[in-house]
Design a protein around this motif. Structure first.
Motif, PDB file in Angstrom:
ATOM      1  N   SER A 198       0.817  -1.295   0.010  1.00  0.00           N
ATOM      2  CA  SER A 198       0.138   0.058   0.028  1.00  0.00           C
ATOM      3  C   SER A 198       0.806   1.324   0.020  1.00  0.00           C
ATOM      4  O   SER A 198       1.740   1.369   0.732  1.00  0.00           O
ATOM      5  N   LEU A 199       0.438   2.134  -0.750  1.00  0.00           N
ATOM      6  CA  LEU A 199       1.155   3.539  -0.658  1.00  0.00           C
ATOM      7  C   LEU A 199       0.599   4.230   0.776  1.00  0.00           C
ATOM      8  O   LEU A 199       1.432   4.989   1.482  1.00  0.00           O
ATOM      9  N   ALA A 256       0.889  13.796  -0.485  1.00  0.00           N
ATOM     10  CA  ALA A 256       1.879  14.129   0.511  1.00  0.00           C
ATOM     11  C   ALA A 256       2.775  13.051  -0.108  1.00  0.00           C
ATOM     12  O   ALA A 256       4.154  13.448   0.152  1.00  0.00           O
ATOM     13  N   ARG A 257       2.571  11.798  -0.534  1.00  0.00           N
ATOM     14  CA  ARG A 257       3.401  10.829  -0.726  1.00  0.00           C
ATOM     15  C   ARG A 257       3.570  10.805  -2.319  1.00  0.00           C
ATOM     16  O   ARG A 257       4.419   9.875  -2.671  1.00  0.00           O
ATOM     17  N   GLU A 265       2.880   8.550 -10.966  1.00  0.00           N
ATOM     18  CA  GLU A 265       2.083   9.606 -10.819  1.00  0.00           C
ATOM     19  C   GLU A 265       0.664   9.173 -10.095  1.00  0.00           C
ATOM     20  O   GLU A 265      -0.154  10.050  -9.734  1.00  0.00           O
ATOM     21  N   HIS A 266       0.436   7.963 -10.664  1.00  0.00           N
ATOM     22  CA  HIS A 266      -0.931   7.416 -10.275  1.00  0.00           C
ATOM     23  C   HIS A 266      -1.156   6.846  -8.952  1.00  0.00           C
ATOM     24  O   HIS A 266      -0.521   5.684  -8.821  1.00  0.00           O
ATOM     25  N   ALA A 267      -2.373   6.867  -8.307  1.00  0.00           N
ATOM     26  CA  ALA A 267      -2.755   6.290  -7.023  1.00  0.00           C
ATOM     27  C   ALA A 267      -4.105   5.863  -7.270  1.00  0.00           C
ATOM     28  O   ALA A 267      -4.968   6.388  -7.981  1.00  0.00           O
ATOM     29  N   PHE A 268      -4.527   4.682  -6.550  1.00  0.00           N
ATOM     30  CA  PHE A 268      -5.928   4.288  -6.887  1.00  0.00           C
ATOM     31  C   PHE A 268      -6.317   3.953  -5.251  1.00  0.00           C
ATOM     32  O   PHE A 268      -5.904   3.465  -4.682  1.00  0.00           O
ATOM     33  N   LEU A 310      -5.481  10.625  -8.380  1.00  0.00           N
ATOM     34  CA  LEU A 310      -6.114   9.622  -7.616  1.00  0.00           C
ATOM     35  C   LEU A 310      -7.363   9.078  -8.169  1.00  0.00           C
ATOM     36  O   LEU A 310      -8.265   9.867  -8.564  1.00  0.00           O
ATOM     37  N   HIS A 311      -7.346   7.759  -8.559  1.00  0.00           N
ATOM     38  CA  HIS A 311      -8.384   7.287  -9.332  1.00  0.00           C
ATOM     39  C   HIS A 311      -9.301   6.466  -8.492  1.00  0.00           C
ATOM     40  O   HIS A 311      -8.793   5.954  -7.265  1.00  0.00           O
TER      41      HIS A 311
END
Ligand SMILES: CC(C)(COP(=O)(O)OP(=O)(O)OC[C@H]1O[C@@H](n2cnc3c(N)ncnc32)[C@H](O)[C@@H]1OP(=O)(O)O)[C@@H](O)C(=O)NCCC(=O)NCCS
Length: 140
Positions: free
Chosen positions: A51-52, A107-108, A75-78, A113-114
């Motif tokens: 997990s991020l 922040a990370r 660049e991408h988080a879900f 954010l998808h």
């Protein structure tokens, strides 16, 4: 962080607190069972380890809400597995979890954010600040 909507009563509405990156597999399995009526097929410890960021909502020591942010490393988080125990819904806990997940993703280092969801949750995610987009999904 106080989660309660003004004037609400119910199970410890004012006692909810939030923990970042603290949820562990056994408590998440318990919540999962109640929210999704079944157990995940793979170890949740693997999910948490990759997990991020993840956030847990607790009533005292009991996990009653969860959200996870997965990342492509760039660049991408879900946003995944947003869940609030049925006894604790509609008092702002889900939105608080998502709000914290958004801030952690930013922040990370994520730039986008998808999330995808069933139609019944469009208003929840709209309330949380997501704008609609088209997305696709294949069950593997
Ligand atoms: C989706 C979920 C996490 C929402 O949690 P919650 O704590 O009840 O949500 P909140 O109280 O923060 O809701 C904030 C706002 O979102 C909207 N909302 C939340 N749930 C909604 C629903 N079921 N239908 C329509 N709007 C909803 C409302 O505008 C709400 O504000 P209001 O209560 O003042 O009207 C919870 O319903 C849940 O765990 N569902 C089952 C698991 C699931 O399918 N998760 C989605 C995975 S994509």
């Amino acid at each position: 962080v106080s989660s309660a909507h003004e004037g609400q009563t119910g199970p410890a509405a004012n006692a909810i607190h939030y923990e970042v990156d603290a949820v562990v597999e056994p408590e998440l399995r318990q919540l999962w069972e109640v929210v999704w009526n079944g157990q995940p097929r793979r170890p949740l410890a693997d999910v948490l380890a990759r997990s991020l960021a993840h956030v847990g909502a607790y009533d005292e020591t009991r996990l009653i809400g969860f959200v996870n942010v997965a990342s492509d490393g760039g660049e991408h988080a879900f946003l995944l597995d947003t869940a609030v125990h049925p006894d604790y819904r509609r008092r702002g806990i889900g939105a608080n979890l998502v709000r914290q997940a958004i801030e952690l993703a930013r922040a990370r280092g994520a730039l986008w954010l998808h999330v995808d969801f069933e139609a019944q949750y469009a208003s929840f995610y709209g309330h949380c600040g997501f704008r609609p987009t088209e997305a696709g999904l294949i069950a593997l």
